[in-house]
Design a protein around this motif. Sequence first.
Motif, mmCIF file in Angstrom:
data_model
loop_
_atom_site.group_PDB
_atom_site.id
_atom_site.type_symbol
_atom_site.label_atom_id
_atom_site.label_comp_id
_atom_site.label_asym_id
_atom_site.label_seq_id
_atom_site.Cartn_x
_atom_site.Cartn_y
_atom_site.Cartn_z
ATOM 1 N N THR A 69 53.129 63.824 68.376
ATOM 2 C CA THR A 69 53.853 63.043 67.370
ATOM 3 C C THR A 69 55.203 63.680 67.100
ATOM 4 O O THR A 69 55.368 64.898 67.186
ATOM 5 C CB THR A 69 53.068 62.952 66.042
ATOM 6 N N GLY A 70 56.161 62.835 66.761
ATOM 7 C CA GLY A 70 57.503 63.313 66.429
ATOM 8 C C GLY A 70 57.608 63.622 64.954
ATOM 9 O O GLY A 70 56.626 63.590 64.203
ATOM 10 N N ASP A 71 58.828 63.888 64.505
ATOM 11 C CA ASP A 71 59.062 64.195 63.096
ATOM 12 C C ASP A 71 58.802 63.004 62.192
ATOM 13 O O ASP A 71 58.458 63.166 61.033
ATOM 14 C CB ASP A 71 60.508 64.670 62.891
ATOM 15 N N ASP A 72 58.963 61.799 62.728
ATOM 16 C CA ASP A 72 58.774 60.593 61.934
ATOM 17 C C ASP A 72 57.358 60.037 62.043
ATOM 18 O O ASP A 72 57.105 58.902 61.683
ATOM 19 C CB ASP A 72 59.790 59.529 62.346
ATOM 20 N N SER A 73 56.409 60.830 62.548
ATOM 21 C CA SER A 73 54.992 60.468 62.711
ATOM 22 C C SER A 73 54.768 59.390 63.760
ATOM 23 O O SER A 73 53.697 58.827 63.848
ATOM 24 C CB SER A 73 54.361 60.025 61.383
ATOM 25 N N ARG A 74 55.775 59.085 64.551
ATOM 26 C CA ARG A 74 55.632 58.150 65.658
ATOM 27 C C ARG A 74 55.341 58.944 66.926
ATOM 28 O O ARG A 74 55.662 60.122 66.997
ATOM 29 C CB ARG A 74 56.903 57.333 65.853
ATOM 30 N N ASN A 84 55.778 60.725 70.309
ATOM 31 C CA ASN A 84 56.919 61.289 71.012
ATOM 32 C C ASN A 84 56.740 60.974 72.494
ATOM 33 O O ASN A 84 55.938 61.604 73.181
ATOM 34 C CB ASN A 84 56.994 62.795 70.767
ATOM 35 N N SER A 85 57.464 59.998 73.007
ATOM 36 C CA SER A 85 57.291 59.528 74.381
ATOM 37 C C SER A 85 57.565 60.612 75.402
ATOM 38 O O SER A 85 56.901 60.669 76.441
ATOM 39 C CB SER A 85 58.206 58.332 74.651
ATOM 40 N N ASP A 86 58.509 61.493 75.118
ATOM 41 C CA ASP A 86 58.829 62.559 76.070
ATOM 42 C C ASP A 86 57.674 63.549 76.196
ATOM 43 O O ASP A 86 57.330 63.971 77.305
ATOM 44 C CB ASP A 86 60.103 63.283 75.651
ATOM 45 N N ALA A 87 57.063 63.924 75.068
ATOM 46 C CA ALA A 87 55.927 64.851 75.105
ATOM 47 C C ALA A 87 54.742 64.209 75.816
ATOM 48 O O ALA A 87 54.053 64.859 76.608
ATOM 49 C CB ALA A 87 55.537 65.271 73.694
ATOM 50 N N ARG A 92 50.261 67.149 68.498
ATOM 51 C CA ARG A 92 51.256 67.729 69.394
ATOM 52 C C ARG A 92 52.149 66.652 70.006
ATOM 53 O O ARG A 92 53.261 66.929 70.439
ATOM 54 C CB ARG A 92 50.494 68.487 70.481
ATOM 55 N N SER A 116 49.031 57.422 63.040
ATOM 56 C CA SER A 116 49.729 58.126 64.122
ATOM 57 C C SER A 116 48.784 58.507 65.253
ATOM 58 O O SER A 116 49.168 58.434 66.422
ATOM 59 C CB SER A 116 50.452 59.353 63.579
#
Length: 176
Positions: free
Chosen positions: A115-120, A122-125, A113, A84
Amino acid sequence: MTTQQNDDNQNGQQGNEGNPPAPNNDPTLEEVTADRDRWKAISRQNEANYNSTRTELQQFKDAQQSAIEAAKSEGRTSALGEVSTELVTAELRLQAVSAGAELPSLEFLDLNRFTGDDSRPNSDAVKSFIDSLPKQNSGSGFPHLEGAGHNKGGNGDFASTDPTELADFIAGGSFL
């Protein structure tokens, strides 16, 4: 022995001389009914055993399938957890280059900070972080060179491509 007795012995028949008649071995109606009922009960028990075993087998298959799906999900999450930070780093660099922003040193950033919930990633962040960074100069990193590109510039006095004339023109006629 007489010839008739020999013939009877050869045909498989025994003489009844001195032997009592064989008892009647035919079952009674009550015995046949009891035997039928016994086999019906055994058949019903076998059918019930089959149905319960089939149901149990289906439950095992369902449990096995859910265990396989859980193992796949855990494996994916584990693998994504391991890579990740590399994925987030790549996403940060890609979006920074696309936006023309200068990315600070990544060793000071908390990459979790982004990464999303699925460990991928997070493009928005990542996008909101990149938008908050100062943008680089909108001009190119190289100074503009006169005559670079499509040979723009120059006064257009010389139009010949003869090598000796070009050499005379470049040298200003002093060497050649």
